[in-house]
Motif scaffolding. Structure first.
Motif, PDB file in Angstrom:
ATOM      1  N   ALA A  33       0.816  -1.217   0.000  1.00 36.06           N
ATOM      2  CA  ALA A  33       0.000   0.000   0.000  1.00 36.06           C
ATOM      3  C   ALA A  33       0.853   1.271   0.000  1.00 36.06           C
ATOM      4  O   ALA A  33       0.420   2.315  -0.487  1.00 36.06           O
ATOM      5  CB  ALA A  33      -0.936  -0.007   1.201  1.00 36.06           C
ATOM      6  N   THR A  34       2.083   1.201   0.530  1.00 39.94           N
ATOM      7  CA  THR A  34       2.949   2.384   0.582  1.00 39.94           C
ATOM      8  C   THR A  34       3.724   2.617  -0.713  1.00 39.94           C
ATOM      9  O   THR A  34       4.290   3.699  -0.901  1.00 39.94           O
ATOM     10  CB  THR A  34       3.978   2.277   1.727  1.00 39.94           C
ATOM     11  N   LEU A  35       3.764   1.638  -1.602  1.00 34.03           N
ATOM     12  CA  LEU A  35       4.640   1.727  -2.778  1.00 34.03           C
ATOM     13  C   LEU A  35       4.412   2.959  -3.655  1.00 34.03           C
ATOM     14  O   LEU A  35       5.386   3.593  -4.064  1.00 34.03           O
ATOM     15  CB  LEU A  35       4.555   0.444  -3.601  1.00 34.03           C
ATOM     16  N   PRO A  36       3.172   3.343  -3.991  1.00 33.26           N
ATOM     17  CA  PRO A  36       3.024   4.543  -4.832  1.00 33.26           C
ATOM     18  C   PRO A  36       3.610   5.801  -4.192  1.00 33.26           C
ATOM     19  O   PRO A  36       4.285   6.586  -4.860  1.00 33.26           O
ATOM     20  CB  PRO A  36       1.505   4.657  -5.010  1.00 33.26           C
ATOM     21  N   ALA A  37       3.397   5.992  -2.902  1.00 36.54           N
ATOM     22  CA  ALA A  37       3.930   7.180  -2.225  1.00 36.54           C
ATOM     23  C   ALA A  37       5.452   7.131  -2.147  1.00 36.54           C
ATOM     24  O   ALA A  37       6.127   8.143  -2.373  1.00 36.54           O
ATOM     25  CB  ALA A  37       3.320   7.300  -0.831  1.00 36.54           C
ATOM     26  N   VAL A  38       6.010   5.978  -1.850  1.00 37.49           N
ATOM     27  CA  VAL A  38       7.466   5.845  -1.766  1.00 37.49           C
ATOM     28  C   VAL A  38       8.091   6.058  -3.150  1.00 37.49           C
ATOM     29  O   VAL A  38       9.110   6.737  -3.285  1.00 37.49           O
ATOM     30  CB  VAL A  38       7.868   4.480  -1.171  1.00 37.49           C
ATOM     31  N   LEU A  41       8.296   9.726  -3.832  1.00 34.32           N
ATOM     32  CA  LEU A  41       9.398  10.341  -3.089  1.00 34.32           C
ATOM     33  C   LEU A  41      10.748  10.052  -3.736  1.00 34.32           C
ATOM     34  O   LEU A  41      11.595  10.945  -3.831  1.00 34.32           O
ATOM     35  CB  LEU A  41       9.428   9.821  -1.655  1.00 34.32           C
ATOM     36  N   VAL A  42      10.954   8.827  -4.183  1.00 33.14           N
ATOM     37  CA  VAL A  42      12.215   8.462  -4.834  1.00 33.14           C
ATOM     38  C   VAL A  42      12.415   9.291  -6.103  1.00 33.14           C
ATOM     39  O   VAL A  42      13.504   9.835  -6.339  1.00 33.14           O
ATOM     40  CB  VAL A  42      12.276   6.946  -5.130  1.00 33.14           C
ATOM     41  N   ARG A  43      11.365   9.423  -6.908  1.00 34.88           N
ATOM     42  CA  ARG A  43      11.464  10.238  -8.138  1.00 34.88           C
ATOM     43  C   ARG A  43      11.821  11.682  -7.802  1.00 34.88           C
ATOM     44  O   ARG A  43      12.709  12.274  -8.425  1.00 34.88           O
ATOM     45  CB  ARG A  43      10.155  10.189  -8.925  1.00 34.88           C
ATOM     46  N   GLU A  44      11.126  12.263  -6.817  1.00 35.71           N
ATOM     47  CA  GLU A  44      11.374  13.656  -6.447  1.00 35.71           C
ATOM     48  C   GLU A  44      12.783  13.833  -5.859  1.00 35.71           C
ATOM     49  O   GLU A  44      13.455  14.818  -6.156  1.00 35.71           O
ATOM     50  CB  GLU A  44      10.322  14.140  -5.456  1.00 35.71           C
ATOM     51  N   ASP A  79       3.898   7.386   6.912  1.00 37.74           N
ATOM     52  CA  ASP A  79       2.992   6.676   6.012  1.00 37.74           C
ATOM     53  C   ASP A  79       3.742   6.037   4.850  1.00 37.74           C
ATOM     54  O   ASP A  79       3.138   5.448   3.964  1.00 37.74           O
ATOM     55  CB  ASP A  79       1.884   7.594   5.501  1.00 37.74           C
ATOM     56  N   GLY A  80       5.060   6.095   4.872  1.00 36.93           N
ATOM     57  CA  GLY A  80       5.876   5.450   3.858  1.00 36.93           C
ATOM     58  C   GLY A  80       6.662   4.275   4.419  1.00 36.93           C
ATOM     59  O   GLY A  80       7.485   3.695   3.742  1.00 36.93           O
ATOM     60  N   MET A  81       6.420   3.942   5.689  1.00 35.18           N
ATOM     61  CA  MET A  81       7.082   2.773   6.261  1.00 35.18           C
ATOM     62  C   MET A  81       6.022   1.722   6.566  1.00 35.18           C
ATOM     63  O   MET A  81       4.855   2.047   6.765  1.00 35.18           O
ATOM     64  CB  MET A  81       7.872   3.136   7.516  1.00 35.18           C
ATOM     65  N   SER A  82       6.435   0.475   6.533  1.00 33.97           N
ATOM     66  CA  SER A  82       5.475  -0.594   6.783  1.00 33.97           C
ATOM     67  C   SER A  82       6.159  -1.743   7.499  1.00 33.97           C
ATOM     68  O   SER A  82       7.360  -1.924   7.415  1.00 33.97           O
ATOM     69  CB  SER A  82       4.866  -1.085   5.471  1.00 33.97           C
ATOM     70  N   SER A  83       5.356  -2.481   8.202  1.00 40.69           N
ATOM     71  CA  SER A  83       5.828  -3.640   8.938  1.00 40.69           C
ATOM     72  C   SER A  83       4.799  -4.744   8.749  1.00 40.69           C
ATOM     73  O   SER A  83       3.763  -4.533   8.124  1.00 40.69           O
ATOM     74  CB  SER A  83       5.962  -3.281  10.418  1.00 40.69           C
ATOM     75  N   GLY A  84       5.066  -5.887   9.315  1.00 42.31           N
ATOM     76  CA  GLY A  84       4.084  -6.960   9.267  1.00 42.31           C
ATOM     77  C   GLY A  84       2.881  -6.668  10.137  1.00 42.31           C
ATOM     78  O   GLY A  84       1.839  -7.284  10.001  1.00 42.31           O
ATOM     79  N   SER A  85       3.046  -5.687  11.040  1.00 42.66           N
ATOM     80  CA  SER A  85       1.948  -5.314  11.933  1.00 42.66           C
ATOM     81  C   SER A  85       2.003  -3.819  12.191  1.00 42.66           C
ATOM     82  O   SER A  85       3.051  -3.187  12.077  1.00 42.66           O
ATOM     83  CB  SER A  85       2.052  -6.061  13.264  1.00 42.66           C
ATOM     84  N   LEU A  86       0.885  -3.267  12.572  1.00 38.83           N
ATOM     85  CA  LEU A  86       0.832  -1.853  12.920  1.00 38.83           C
ATOM     86  C   LEU A  86       1.728  -1.568  14.117  1.00 38.83           C
ATOM     87  O   LEU A  86       2.368  -0.519  14.203  1.00 38.83           O
ATOM     88  CB  LEU A  86      -0.606  -1.432  13.217  1.00 38.83           C
ATOM     89  N   TYR A  87       1.820  -2.500  15.051  1.00 37.37           N
ATOM     90  CA  TYR A  87       2.672  -2.313  16.228  1.00 37.37           C
ATOM     91  C   TYR A  87       4.128  -2.068  15.829  1.00 37.37           C
ATOM     92  O   TYR A  87       4.796  -1.207  16.400  1.00 37.37           O
ATOM     93  CB  TYR A  87       2.583  -3.515  17.178  1.00 37.37           C
ATOM     94  N   GLY A  88       4.626  -2.825  14.866  1.00 34.86           N
ATOM     95  CA  GLY A  88       6.001  -2.633  14.412  1.00 34.86           C
ATOM     96  C   GLY A  88       6.234  -1.222  13.905  1.00 34.86           C
ATOM     97  O   GLY A  88       7.276  -0.614  14.175  1.00 34.86           O
ATOM     98  N   THR A 106      15.952  13.501  14.152  1.00 32.63           N
ATOM     99  CA  THR A 106      14.872  12.835  13.429  1.00 32.63           C
ATOM    100  C   THR A 106      13.618  13.694  13.423  1.00 32.63           C
ATOM    101  O   THR A 106      13.231  14.236  14.454  1.00 32.63           O
ATOM    102  CB  THR A 106      14.542  11.475  14.076  1.00 32.63           C
ATOM    103  N   THR A 107      12.998  13.811  12.258  1.00 34.08           N
ATOM    104  CA  THR A 107      11.707  14.481  12.115  1.00 34.08           C
ATOM    105  C   THR A 107      10.727  13.487  11.538  1.00 34.08           C
ATOM    106  O   THR A 107      10.985  12.885  10.493  1.00 34.08           O
ATOM    107  CB  THR A 107      11.816  15.698  11.169  1.00 34.08           C
ATOM    108  N   LEU A 108       9.601  13.297  12.219  1.00 34.06           N
ATOM    109  CA  LEU A 108       8.541  12.443  11.696  1.00 34.06           C
ATOM    110  C   LEU A 108       7.587  13.312  10.894  1.00 34.06           C
ATOM    111  O   LEU A 108       7.231  14.412  11.314  1.00 34.06           O
ATOM    112  CB  LEU A 108       7.784  11.749  12.837  1.00 34.06           C
ATOM    113  N   THR A 109       7.184  12.812   9.745  1.00 38.06           N
ATOM    114  CA  THR A 109       6.298  13.581   8.871  1.00 38.06           C
ATOM    115  C   THR A 109       5.459  12.625   8.051  1.00 38.06           C
ATOM    116  O   THR A 109       5.388  11.431   8.343  1.00 38.06           O
ATOM    117  CB  THR A 109       7.129  14.529   7.980  1.00 38.06           C
ATOM    118  N   ALA A 110       4.816  13.112   7.016  1.00 41.77           N
ATOM    119  CA  ALA A 110       4.027  12.308   6.086  1.00 41.77           C
ATOM    120  C   ALA A 110       4.544  12.589   4.664  1.00 41.77           C
ATOM    121  O   ALA A 110       5.112  13.652   4.401  1.00 41.77           O
ATOM    122  CB  ALA A 110       2.547  12.657   6.177  1.00 41.77           C
ATOM    123  N   VAL A 111       4.341  11.639   3.774  1.00 43.38           N
ATOM    124  CA  VAL A 111       4.839  11.759   2.400  1.00 43.38           C
ATOM    125  C   VAL A 111       4.384  13.065   1.754  1.00 43.38           C
ATOM    126  O   VAL A 111       5.182  13.781   1.159  1.00 43.38           O
ATOM    127  CB  VAL A 111       4.387  10.548   1.550  1.00 43.38           C
TER     128      VAL A 111
END
Length: 116
Positions: A33-38, A41-44, A79-88, A106-111
Motif C-alpha cells: 500500500a505504501t509503494l506509490p507514495a514511496v 518520493l524516490v522520483r522527487e 505513512d511510507g514505512m510498513s511492517s508486518g503489523s501496525l505495532y512494528g 529525526t523528524t517524523l512527517t508524512a509523504v
C-alpha cells in the motif's frame, strides 16, 4: 507531523527493506500500500539531486549499498514505512522520536508534507 523542506545536499532518502521477496500482498500488504507514495518520493529525491540509497534484508545482495551515513538529518514519512503489523510501525516511530542521540536528528512527517 511537521511539514519539511528538504535540502538535497544534506539529506538522503533511505529506502529500507523494500524488495519483491518481502513487500508483497502475501507477506506485507501494508508495504504494498505504501509503494506509490514511496515511488513518488524516490522520483522527487532523485530529480533534486538527493542521495537515494537502498537497504536490503535477508539474502538480498547488492555490492553497491553504501556504508552507514553520518552527519545527515533523518526525516521519516511514517505513512511510507510498513511492517508486518501496525505495532512494528508504531514502535519504530516511537523509537525514532524518543531515543537518545537519535531523536534530536529525526523528524517524523508524512509523504505529502515533504518537498524537495
Amino acid at each position: 507531523m511537521k511539514a519539511v523542506g528538504i535540502d538535497p545536499g544534506s539529506t538522503a532518502l533511505i529506502v529500507m527493506d523494500i524488495s519483491t521477496k518481502t513487500c508483497s500482498s502475501a507477506h506485507r500488504p501494508r508495504c504494498v500500500a505504501t509503494l506509490p507514495a514511496v515511488a513518488r518520493l524516490v522520483r522527487e529525491a532523485r530529480a533534486s539531486g538527493a542521495l537515494v540509497p537502498y537497504s536490503l534484508i535477508g539474502h538480498d545482495k547488492r555490492s553497491d549499498i553504501p556504508k552507514p551515513f553520518r552527519g545527515f538529518e533523518v526525516i521519516v514519512p511514517i505513512d511510507g514505512m510498513s511492517s508486518g503489523s501496525l505495532y512494528g510501525e508504531q514502535s519504530t516511530a516511537w523509537y525514532l522520536a524518543h531515543a537518545p542521540r537519535v531523536s534530536q536528528h529525526t523528524t517524523l512527517t508524512a509523504v505529502d508534507r515533504m518537498k524537495f
